[in-house]
Motif scaffolding. Structure first.
Motif, PDB file in Angstrom:
ATOM      1  N   GLY A   1       0.815  -1.218   0.000  1.00  0.00           N
ATOM      2  CA  GLY A   1       0.000   0.000   0.000  1.00  0.00           C
ATOM      3  C   GLY A   1       0.848   1.267   0.000  1.00  0.00           C
ATOM      4  N   GLY A   2       2.086   1.159   0.445  1.00  0.00           N
ATOM      5  CA  GLY A   2       3.015   2.283   0.418  1.00  0.00           C
ATOM      6  C   GLY A   2       3.786   2.367  -0.893  1.00  0.00           C
ATOM      7  N   GLY A   3       3.454   1.472  -1.825  1.00  0.00           N
ATOM      8  CA  GLY A   3       4.063   1.559  -3.153  1.00  0.00           C
ATOM      9  C   GLY A   3       5.523   1.170  -3.178  1.00  0.00           C
ATOM     10  N   ASP A   4       6.173   1.449  -4.307  1.00  0.00           N
ATOM     11  CA  ASP A   4       7.568   1.058  -4.487  1.00  0.00           C
ATOM     12  C   ASP A   4       8.499   1.807  -3.532  1.00  0.00           C
ATOM     13  N   LEU A   5       8.076   2.997  -3.103  1.00  0.00           N
ATOM     14  CA  LEU A   5       8.897   3.718  -2.121  1.00  0.00           C
ATOM     15  C   LEU A   5       8.998   2.889  -0.849  1.00  0.00           C
ATOM     16  N   ALA A   6       7.846   2.479  -0.303  1.00  0.00           N
ATOM     17  CA  ALA A   6       7.854   1.705   0.949  1.00  0.00           C
ATOM     18  C   ALA A   6       8.561   0.366   0.747  1.00  0.00           C
ATOM     19  N   LEU A   7       8.223  -0.345  -0.323  1.00  0.00           N
ATOM     20  CA  LEU A   7       8.834  -1.667  -0.533  1.00  0.00           C
ATOM     21  C   LEU A   7      10.345  -1.558  -0.708  1.00  0.00           C
ATOM     22  N   GLY A   8      10.792  -0.443  -1.291  1.00  0.00           N
ATOM     23  CA  GLY A   8      12.226  -0.244  -1.485  1.00  0.00           C
ATOM     24  C   GLY A   8      12.964   0.066  -0.192  1.00  0.00           C
ATOM     25  N   LEU A   9      12.246   0.549   0.821  1.00  0.00           N
ATOM     26  CA  LEU A   9      12.876   0.848   2.110  1.00  0.00           C
ATOM     27  C   LEU A   9      12.792  -0.326   3.073  1.00  0.00           C
ATOM     28  N   ALA A  10      12.039  -1.351   2.706  1.00  0.00           N
ATOM     29  CA  ALA A  10      11.796  -2.478   3.624  1.00  0.00           C
ATOM     30  C   ALA A  10      13.079  -3.243   3.914  1.00  0.00           C
ATOM     31  N   ALA A  11      13.251  -3.620   5.171  1.00  0.00           N
ATOM     32  CA  ALA A  11      14.424  -4.399   5.570  1.00  0.00           C
ATOM     33  C   ALA A  11      13.966  -5.635   6.335  1.00  0.00           C
ATOM     34  N   GLY A  12      14.768  -6.085   7.277  1.00  0.00           N
ATOM     35  CA  GLY A  12      14.560  -7.374   7.920  1.00  0.00           C
ATOM     36  C   GLY A  12      13.210  -7.575   8.585  1.00  0.00           C
ATOM     37  N   SER A  13      12.705  -6.571   9.263  1.00  0.00           N
ATOM     38  CA  SER A  13      11.457  -6.774  10.008  1.00  0.00           C
ATOM     39  C   SER A  13      10.297  -7.045   9.063  1.00  0.00           C
ATOM     40  N   PHE A  14      10.284  -6.372   7.917  1.00  0.00           N
ATOM     41  CA  PHE A  14       9.218  -6.601   6.929  1.00  0.00           C
ATOM     42  C   PHE A  14       9.437  -7.934   6.214  1.00  0.00           C
ATOM     43  N   ARG A  15      10.681  -8.211   5.867  1.00  0.00           N
ATOM     44  CA  ARG A  15      10.979  -9.464   5.169  1.00  0.00           C
ATOM     45  C   ARG A  15      10.524 -10.667   5.994  1.00  0.00           C
ATOM     46  N   ASP A  16      10.913 -10.704   7.272  1.00  0.00           N
ATOM     47  CA  ASP A  16      10.563 -11.842   8.117  1.00  0.00           C
ATOM     48  C   ASP A  16       9.073 -11.867   8.439  1.00  0.00           C
ATOM     49  N   GLY A  17       8.505 -10.696   8.656  1.00  0.00           N
ATOM     50  CA  GLY A  17       7.099 -10.630   9.039  1.00  0.00           C
ATOM     51  C   GLY A  17       6.155 -11.017   7.919  1.00  0.00           C
ATOM     52  N   THR A  18       6.629 -10.974   6.664  1.00  0.00           N
ATOM     53  CA  THR A  18       5.775 -11.319   5.527  1.00  0.00           C
ATOM     54  C   THR A  18       6.198 -12.625   4.856  1.00  0.00           C
ATOM     55  N   ARG A  19       7.197 -13.309   5.400  1.00  0.00           N
ATOM     56  CA  ARG A  19       7.742 -14.489   4.711  1.00  0.00           C
ATOM     57  C   ARG A  19       6.659 -15.476   4.308  1.00  0.00           C
ATOM     58  N   VAL A  20       5.765 -15.833   5.234  1.00  0.00           N
ATOM     59  CA  VAL A  20       4.794 -16.882   4.913  1.00  0.00           C
ATOM     60  C   VAL A  20       3.665 -16.387   4.010  1.00  0.00           C
ATOM     61  N   ALA A  21       3.628 -15.092   3.707  1.00  0.00           N
ATOM     62  CA  ALA A  21       2.665 -14.617   2.705  1.00  0.00           C
ATOM     63  C   ALA A  21       3.056 -15.106   1.309  1.00  0.00           C
ATOM     64  N   ALA A  22       4.248 -15.657   1.191  1.00  0.00           N
ATOM     65  CA  ALA A  22       4.672 -16.244  -0.082  1.00  0.00           C
ATOM     66  C   ALA A  22       4.090 -17.645  -0.293  1.00  0.00           C
TER      67      ALA A  22
END
Lengths: 313, 313
Positions: B205-226
């Motif tokens: 929802g934050g677009g490519d800006l937000a996704l481009g700033l994402a680091a470990g906490s977002f990566r791990d917190g969304t892992r199983v959404a894959a």
């Protein structure tokens, strides 16, 4: 990309993990760079390591004003106001940036001290679990993302000085409006902590039976709940406005999922969530080209490029 | 712990990833073991690998009835009812267990077919991203947790047969009442998926800006959404009652955190969430001792031991 004629010297205020790393990285590029810290301990350690540092704020700022330095504000949030007051008094004409995370609040404080004209905010997305001068490193920012703000009225020369410092430190530069930055980090950095805490509580609510059955999805989903609570509070409370918005949105998503599950299916949530994660996995950085700071519309163009995943190189 | 005199042969219905692995693991212990699968492909593959398998359900079950085998139900949820009807017809006296995840629903289906007296539910907490006979392995359950249910009226001999099979497969056995199991896995296995989907949506929802700033906490917190949406739907929808409860609780926690953040602090959430994660990190399994299935109160005692993190060895 185009750069101003000469990279100015760098004056870092605050020699903790981030500020201490900026002083080291700037020095490593061959620039003149010096620092200030309130406590003598960090200054003594920095001097012992061969860096130029002082506990005298007025003298440090006077030197920055004389040298037309780029001043980097790297103090903890509670100290920002008093440091800005000192800058307004001793170095009102320097170019000014900061590395203090949330950008809207800092921009407001800078404006309150009449320093907006020569200010461009920054946020290097780097860190370690450690803090203090000793934890710093000239390589801390290598390959990190360093957000450099483009707000209405941003001075193009100062913007390029700040972007060049970030590039010199080894980072890639993402341009963003201050409020958009704060909204983005609420979504990808602060909300993950809130959800991790809630998930940890849910698991513990199931007692030792539930915790004993937990596997990868719970482990990864709660990892950042192991962060010291005070650090999480400081992040979340410092970005409360944007985080409240992101949190309300997430609660709405969960409420809708709850209603759909009660009606028999989680299909809408899982498909859109899977698409979102795929978009994250496939995100790519592309270089921003053809935008010259100071040209017509450069502020809007840079913001738009940052929104689309562009980086300034 | 005490065990019945002889381990019965094992008859596995359904030769996908889990059932196929049970057939392999049971065979590896030296027991007589055979399997059934509806589609010829898995049966041919199993036979080619040297296992005893058939597409004839009635004959497979008649053999199980004659041999007083332990029958392991390992078919997908939609097939459970028709298989139970066949068991009631051809093998009404066998000891019966299952490996089909959510336990309350299976126990209800078993009761509807009049098979409760010789049924004990099971849930090996193991799996891979792959499926089908080819993905299975005799080692799939090694060091995994295998929940074995203890509901009112559970037969102590059948319980020990099922627990012994799980131990023979290399797992540790956690005793739990069916509904408590379902509530626990809603908290530690299904809710993590829902929260991961919601977090992924917030980031996107934050677009490519937000996704481009994402680091470990977002990566791990969304892992199983894959995870493939259909798999997540099947898990969540199959455990809807317990998951709705866990989800409502999590929404309440987030609402309270939202109010507290609006009042200035996330301190309550971060402290309790940190404590919960610490409890998870420090959880320990301890062996259950001194409980003999069939003795007075053994059902309540085993449930209580499981609730406290005990495992049956």
């Amino acid at each position: 990309m185009s750069t101003p004629a000469a990279a100015p010297p760098v004056c870092v205020l605050g020699l903790g993990l981030i500020g201490g790393s900026v002083l080291r990285a700037a020095t490593a590029t061959g620039r003149r760079a010096w620092g200030y810290n309130r406590s003598a301990h960090a200054v003594e350690a920095a001097v012992a390591d061969g860096f130029d540092a002082s506990t005298d704020l007025a003298a440090t700022l006077a030197r920055a004003e004389d040298a037309r330095a780029l001043v980097v504000l790297a103090v903890p949030v509670p100290a920002v106001d008093s440091i800005l007051a000192a800058i307004a008094e001793h170095a009102p004409n320097v170019a000014l940036t900061d590395v203090v995370s949330v950008k809207g609040r800092i921009a407001d404080a800078v404006a309150a001290h009449g320093l907006s004209a020569r200010f461009v905010g920054g946020h290097p997305m780097a860190g370690t679990a450690e803090s203090g001068w000793e934890a710093g490193s000239a390589d801390l920012f290598r390959d990190a993302v360093w957000v450099v703000t483009v707000d209405d009225g941003t001075d193009p020369d100062v913007w390029q000085h700040v972007a060049r410092l970030a590039l010199d430190c080894g980072s890639v530069v993402v341009p963003a409006e201050s409020r958009e930055h704060d909204s983005a980090v609420a979504r990808i950095s602060h909300l993950p902590h809130i959800l991790a805490e809630a998930l940890a509580l849910s698991g513990a609510g199931g007692g030792d039976l539930a915790l004993g059955l937990a596997a990868g999805s719970f482990r990864d989903g709660t990892r950042v709940a192991a962060t010291a609570p005070g650090l999480v509070d400081a992040m979340c409370e410092g970005n409360a406005t944007a985080l409240l918005e992101a949190l309300d949105e997430a609660i709405d998503v969960l409420q809708a999922a709850r209603e759909q599950l009660a009606d028999g299916s989680t299909g809408d949530l899982t498909r859109s969530g899977h698409d979102a994660r795929t978009r994250y996995e496939q995100r790519q950085r592309h270089p921003i080209t053809g935008i010259v700071p100071g040209d017509d519309n450069w502020i809007e163009l840079l913001r738009a490029a940052g929104r689309q995943g562009g980086v300034w190189k």
